[in-house]
Design a protein around this motif. Structure first.
Motif, PDB file in Angstrom:
ATOM      1  N   GLY A  98      22.365  50.423  54.914  1.00  0.00           N
ATOM      2  CA  GLY A  98      22.189  49.084  55.491  1.00  0.00           C
ATOM      3  C   GLY A  98      20.779  48.560  55.292  1.00  0.00           C
ATOM      4  O   GLY A  98      19.918  49.234  54.711  1.00  0.00           O
ATOM      5  N   ASN A  99      20.577  47.336  55.789  1.00  0.00           N
ATOM      6  CA  ASN A  99      19.336  46.627  55.460  1.00  0.00           C
ATOM      7  C   ASN A  99      18.208  46.783  56.486  1.00  0.00           C
ATOM      8  O   ASN A  99      17.042  46.715  56.155  1.00  0.00           O
ATOM      9  N   GLY A 100      18.533  46.946  57.754  1.00  0.00           N
ATOM     10  CA  GLY A 100      17.479  47.006  58.778  1.00  0.00           C
ATOM     11  C   GLY A 100      16.993  45.621  59.181  1.00  0.00           C
ATOM     12  O   GLY A 100      17.410  44.599  58.615  1.00  0.00           O
ATOM     13  N   TRP A 101      16.100  45.608  60.187  1.00  0.00           N
ATOM     14  CA  TRP A 101      15.591  44.340  60.734  1.00  0.00           C
ATOM     15  C   TRP A 101      14.579  43.701  59.784  1.00  0.00           C
ATOM     16  O   TRP A 101      13.852  44.420  59.078  1.00  0.00           O
ATOM     17  N   PRO A 102      14.469  42.381  59.770  1.00  0.00           N
ATOM     18  CA  PRO A 102      13.574  41.691  58.808  1.00  0.00           C
ATOM     19  C   PRO A 102      12.118  41.728  59.277  1.00  0.00           C
ATOM     20  O   PRO A 102      11.544  40.704  59.661  1.00  0.00           O
ATOM     21  N   LEU A 103      11.511  42.906  59.234  1.00  0.00           N
ATOM     22  CA  LEU A 103      10.168  43.069  59.805  1.00  0.00           C
ATOM     23  C   LEU A 103       9.103  42.317  59.013  1.00  0.00           C
ATOM     24  O   LEU A 103       8.153  41.796  59.591  1.00  0.00           O
ATOM     25  N   GLU A 104       9.292  42.239  57.694  1.00  0.00           N
ATOM     26  CA  GLU A 104       8.289  41.496  56.899  1.00  0.00           C
ATOM     27  C   GLU A 104       8.325  40.021  57.260  1.00  0.00           C
ATOM     28  O   GLU A 104       7.301  39.369  57.395  1.00  0.00           O
ATOM     29  N   ARG A 105       9.544  39.516  57.442  1.00  0.00           N
ATOM     30  CA  ARG A 105       9.687  38.098  57.810  1.00  0.00           C
ATOM     31  C   ARG A 105       9.123  37.824  59.209  1.00  0.00           C
ATOM     32  O   ARG A 105       8.725  36.720  59.531  1.00  0.00           O
ATOM     33  N   ALA A 106       9.114  38.867  60.039  1.00  0.00           N
ATOM     34  CA  ALA A 106       8.627  38.695  61.418  1.00  0.00           C
ATOM     35  C   ALA A 106       7.101  38.715  61.506  1.00  0.00           C
ATOM     36  O   ALA A 106       6.539  38.320  62.530  1.00  0.00           O
ATOM     37  N   GLU A 107       6.460  39.157  60.428  1.00  0.00           N
ATOM     38  CA  GLU A 107       4.987  39.258  60.488  1.00  0.00           C
ATOM     39  C   GLU A 107       4.353  37.894  60.733  1.00  0.00           C
ATOM     40  O   GLU A 107       4.786  36.890  60.160  1.00  0.00           O
ATOM     41  N   GLY A 108       3.370  37.866  61.598  1.00  0.00           N
ATOM     42  CA  GLY A 108       2.681  36.608  61.916  1.00  0.00           C
ATOM     43  C   GLY A 108       3.406  35.769  62.955  1.00  0.00           C
ATOM     44  O   GLY A 108       2.919  34.713  63.352  1.00  0.00           O
ATOM     45  N   LYS A 109       4.579  36.236  63.375  1.00  0.00           N
ATOM     46  CA  LYS A 109       5.370  35.447  64.341  1.00  0.00           C
ATOM     47  C   LYS A 109       5.431  36.143  65.694  1.00  0.00           C
ATOM     48  O   LYS A 109       5.229  37.358  65.794  1.00  0.00           O
ATOM     49  N   ASN A 110       5.762  35.367  66.722  1.00  0.00           N
ATOM     50  CA  ASN A 110       6.102  35.967  68.009  1.00  0.00           C
ATOM     51  C   ASN A 110       7.510  36.548  67.875  1.00  0.00           C
ATOM     52  O   ASN A 110       8.369  35.950  67.221  1.00  0.00           O
ATOM     53  N   ASP A 139       3.078  37.628  69.927  1.00  0.00           N
ATOM     54  CA  ASP A 139       3.529  38.210  71.198  1.00  0.00           C
ATOM     55  C   ASP A 139       4.894  38.871  71.025  1.00  0.00           C
ATOM     56  O   ASP A 139       5.698  38.455  70.187  1.00  0.00           O
ATOM     57  N   LEU A 140       5.115  39.884  71.875  1.00  0.00           N
ATOM     58  CA  LEU A 140       6.416  40.569  71.861  1.00  0.00           C
ATOM     59  C   LEU A 140       7.050  40.409  73.232  1.00  0.00           C
ATOM     60  O   LEU A 140       6.411  40.678  74.252  1.00  0.00           O
ATOM     61  N   GLU A 141       8.288  39.953  73.241  1.00  0.00           N
ATOM     62  CA  GLU A 141       9.018  39.836  74.511  1.00  0.00           C
ATOM     63  C   GLU A 141      10.367  40.536  74.356  1.00  0.00           C
ATOM     64  O   GLU A 141      11.090  40.300  73.380  1.00  0.00           O
ATOM     65  N   ILE A 142      10.668  41.408  75.326  1.00  0.00           N
ATOM     66  CA  ILE A 142      11.932  42.179  75.252  1.00  0.00           C
ATOM     67  C   ILE A 142      12.770  41.827  76.477  1.00  0.00           C
ATOM     68  O   ILE A 142      12.324  42.018  77.616  1.00  0.00           O
ATOM     69  N   ILE A 143      13.959  41.335  76.239  1.00  0.00           N
ATOM     70  CA  ILE A 143      14.887  41.055  77.342  1.00  0.00           C
ATOM     71  C   ILE A 143      16.046  42.039  77.192  1.00  0.00           C
ATOM     72  O   ILE A 143      16.729  42.051  76.167  1.00  0.00           O
ATOM     73  N   TYR A 144      16.213  42.892  78.198  1.00  0.00           N
ATOM     74  CA  TYR A 144      17.172  43.994  78.077  1.00  0.00           C
ATOM     75  C   TYR A 144      18.121  43.978  79.276  1.00  0.00           C
ATOM     76  O   TYR A 144      17.691  44.069  80.421  1.00  0.00           O
ATOM     77  N   GLY A 145      19.403  43.867  78.982  1.00  0.00           N
ATOM     78  CA  GLY A 145      20.412  43.867  80.036  1.00  0.00           C
ATOM     79  C   GLY A 145      21.323  45.077  79.929  1.00  0.00           C
ATOM     80  O   GLY A 145      21.679  45.504  78.829  1.00  0.00           O
ATOM     81  N   LYS A 197       8.902  33.676  77.970  1.00  0.00           N
ATOM     82  CA  LYS A 197       7.634  33.067  77.532  1.00  0.00           C
ATOM     83  C   LYS A 197       7.691  32.622  76.072  1.00  0.00           C
ATOM     84  O   LYS A 197       6.907  31.785  75.644  1.00  0.00           O
ATOM     85  N   THR A 198       8.584  33.227  75.273  1.00  0.00           N
ATOM     86  CA  THR A 198       8.594  32.933  73.833  1.00  0.00           C
ATOM     87  C   THR A 198       9.055  31.502  73.577  1.00  0.00           C
ATOM     88  O   THR A 198      10.150  31.119  74.006  1.00  0.00           O
ATOM     89  N   HIS A 199       8.217  30.761  72.910  1.00  0.00           N
ATOM     90  CA  HIS A 199       8.575  29.386  72.526  1.00  0.00           C
ATOM     91  C   HIS A 199       9.215  29.449  71.140  1.00  0.00           C
ATOM     92  O   HIS A 199       8.871  30.307  70.330  1.00  0.00           O
ATOM     93  N   HIS A 200      10.133  28.530  70.883  1.00  0.00           N
ATOM     94  CA  HIS A 200      10.841  28.615  69.597  1.00  0.00           C
ATOM     95  C   HIS A 200       9.933  28.389  68.387  1.00  0.00           C
ATOM     96  O   HIS A 200      10.249  28.812  67.276  1.00  0.00           O
ATOM     97  N   LYS A 201       8.783  27.752  68.631  1.00  0.00           N
ATOM     98  CA  LYS A 201       7.866  27.488  67.504  1.00  0.00           C
ATOM     99  C   LYS A 201       7.265  28.814  67.025  1.00  0.00           C
ATOM    100  O   LYS A 201       6.791  29.606  67.842  1.00  0.00           O
ATOM    101  N   ASN A 202       7.344  29.095  65.768  1.00  0.00           N
ATOM    102  CA  ASN A 202       6.782  30.307  65.172  1.00  0.00           C
ATOM    103  C   ASN A 202       7.288  31.601  65.817  1.00  0.00           C
ATOM    104  O   ASN A 202       6.510  32.509  66.118  1.00  0.00           O
ATOM    105  N   ALA A 203       8.612  31.672  66.043  1.00  0.00           N
ATOM    106  CA  ALA A 203       9.173  32.888  66.639  1.00  0.00           C
ATOM    107  C   ALA A 203      10.365  33.375  65.808  1.00  0.00           C
ATOM    108  O   ALA A 203      10.976  32.609  65.054  1.00  0.00           O
ATOM    109  N   ILE A 204      10.642  34.648  65.957  1.00  0.00           N
ATOM    110  CA  ILE A 204      11.845  35.217  65.344  1.00  0.00           C
ATOM    111  C   ILE A 204      12.560  35.986  66.451  1.00  0.00           C
ATOM    112  O   ILE A 204      11.915  36.562  67.325  1.00  0.00           O
ATOM    113  N   VAL A 205      13.891  35.943  66.430  1.00  0.00           N
ATOM    114  CA  VAL A 205      14.654  36.570  67.508  1.00  0.00           C
ATOM    115  C   VAL A 205      15.550  37.658  66.919  1.00  0.00           C
ATOM    116  O   VAL A 205      16.271  37.420  65.942  1.00  0.00           O
ATOM    117  N   LEU A 206      15.495  38.840  67.514  1.00  0.00           N
ATOM    118  CA  LEU A 206      16.317  39.969  67.069  1.00  0.00           C
ATOM    119  C   LEU A 206      17.274  40.305  68.206  1.00  0.00           C
ATOM    120  O   LEU A 206      16.844  40.596  69.322  1.00  0.00           O
TER     121      LEU A 206
END
Ligand SMILES: Cc1cc2nc3c(=O)[nH]c(=O)nc-3n(C[C@H](O)[C@H](O)[C@H](O)COP(=O)(O)OP(=O)(O)OC[C@H]3O[C@@H](n4cnc5c(N)ncnc54)[C@H](O)[C@@H]3O)c2cc1C
Ligand code: FES
Length: 275
Positions: A98-110, A139-145, A197-206
């Motif tokens: 499989g491919n894994g998470w797009p970590l390179e694309r996430a660089e520089g982003k929240n 920034d890193l924000e983790i929402i875990y349910g 806290k994460t604003h949609h501007k310059n963010a990536i969501v996993l």
């Protein structure tokens, strides 16, 4: 070489996570393989128990010496048999796939991580990756349910996660048993969105978890300004070959094992759980 042949791995350590889930530290018997093994967060392995079967399993962690951890919930024949294994027992593993998470694309982003239940397993590696490469990410924000506080995996790491610079961890459960001392709030993961806290501007969501939860989470994120292209989901389908040959995991024109399991929401939206 037969690409379906598993490599033997020995269980070095078993850690109980919850009543039905354990984390296993595994080492390949083949030391050359052990040294060169470097899976990316979000990739998966086909884990085999001889005489019983194979299951797709994410890696919940890797270490410098090549050992890996997997976190497995008992739901059926293979996973039930795994939960009966002890330190020193052997299993088979092939992959990583499989491919894994797009970590390179996430660089520089929240980075916003939204997980439900077992969904935390393939994202634990992302949290560790960001911790080890902190300057590359915003920034890193983790929402875990989870169902209850006792169903939460990796609880022993929460304090360490909170100490990662510019990191916020928000926990929520479906129910709080009367006897619990936990201060978790009650509600679906989406109930955490108004205070995130994460604003949609310059963010990536996993996002990872039950498909219905991922679909709702993506829909709610859209309503607060996130674009489909910013959202990535890790899909789960029943797998047989794990390498794009048998068609068991097909979804639309894609194979979850080969083209995924991580997909951009924009690409996969028409094919996943309808709301
Ligand atoms: C990419 C990927 C990563 C995964 N990572 C993990 C992980 O890290 N830890 C973990 O515990 N599990 C993980 N799973 C799920 C795991 O593969 C299944 O729970 C496992 O195959 C069940 O096998 P079994 O023989 O124990 O159960 P079975 O006896 O085969 O099935 C038990 C029940 O679960 C259902 N089921 C089995 N597999 C799936 C599936 N893939 N999707 C939907 N329903 C299913 C069956 O229909 C049946 O109702 C992952 C799956 C995928 C596709
Ligand atoms: S599991 Fe065989 S094609 Fe994906």
């Amino acid at each position: 070489m037969n690409e379906y042949s598993p490599n033997l791995a020995v269980i070095k350590k078993v850690r109980k996570e919850t009543h039905d889930t354990n984390t296993y530290t595994l080492e390949f018997s083949d030391k050359k393989l052990q040294k060169s093994f470097s899976p990316a967060p979000g990739q998966f392995m086909m884990l085999s128990l001889f005489g019983i079967g194979e299951s797709a399993i994410s890696l919940s962690g890797t270490s410098n010496n090549g050992s890996v951890t997997t976190t497995i919930r008992n739901v059926g024949s293979v996973t039930n048999a795994v939960l009966r294994l002890k330190e020193g027992d052997f299993i088979g593993m092939r992959g990583p796939y499989g491919n894994g998470w797009p970590l390179e694309r996430a660089e520089g982003k929240n980075v916003l991580i939204v997980v439900g239940g077992m969904g935390i397993v393939p994202l634990r590696g992302v949290v560790n990756y960001i911790k080890n490469n902190r300057k590359k990410f915003g920034d890193l924000e983790i929402i875990y349910g989870a169902r209850t506080p006792d169903d939460m995996l990796f609880r022993y790491e929460f304090e360490k996660w909170k100490q990662i610079k510019n990191t916020r961890l928000d926990l929520t459960v479906d129910e709080l048993p009367i006897e619990t001392t936990s201060k978790c709030k009650i509600g679906l993961v989406t109930s955490c969105f108004p205070s995130m806290k994460t604003h949609h501007k310059n963010a990536i969501v996993l996002v990872c978890g039950p498909e219905i939860m991922m679909r709702y989470a993506a829909k709610c994120l859209e309503t607060i300004g996130f674009k489909d292209q910013q959202i990535y989901l890790s899909l789960e389908r029943r797998m047989k070959c794990g390498i794009g040959k048998c068609g068991h995991c097909q979804i639309g024109l894609k194979y979850v094992c080969k083209d995924g399991p991580v997909f951009n929401y924009a690409d996969i939206k028409p094919f996943i759980h309808p709301l």
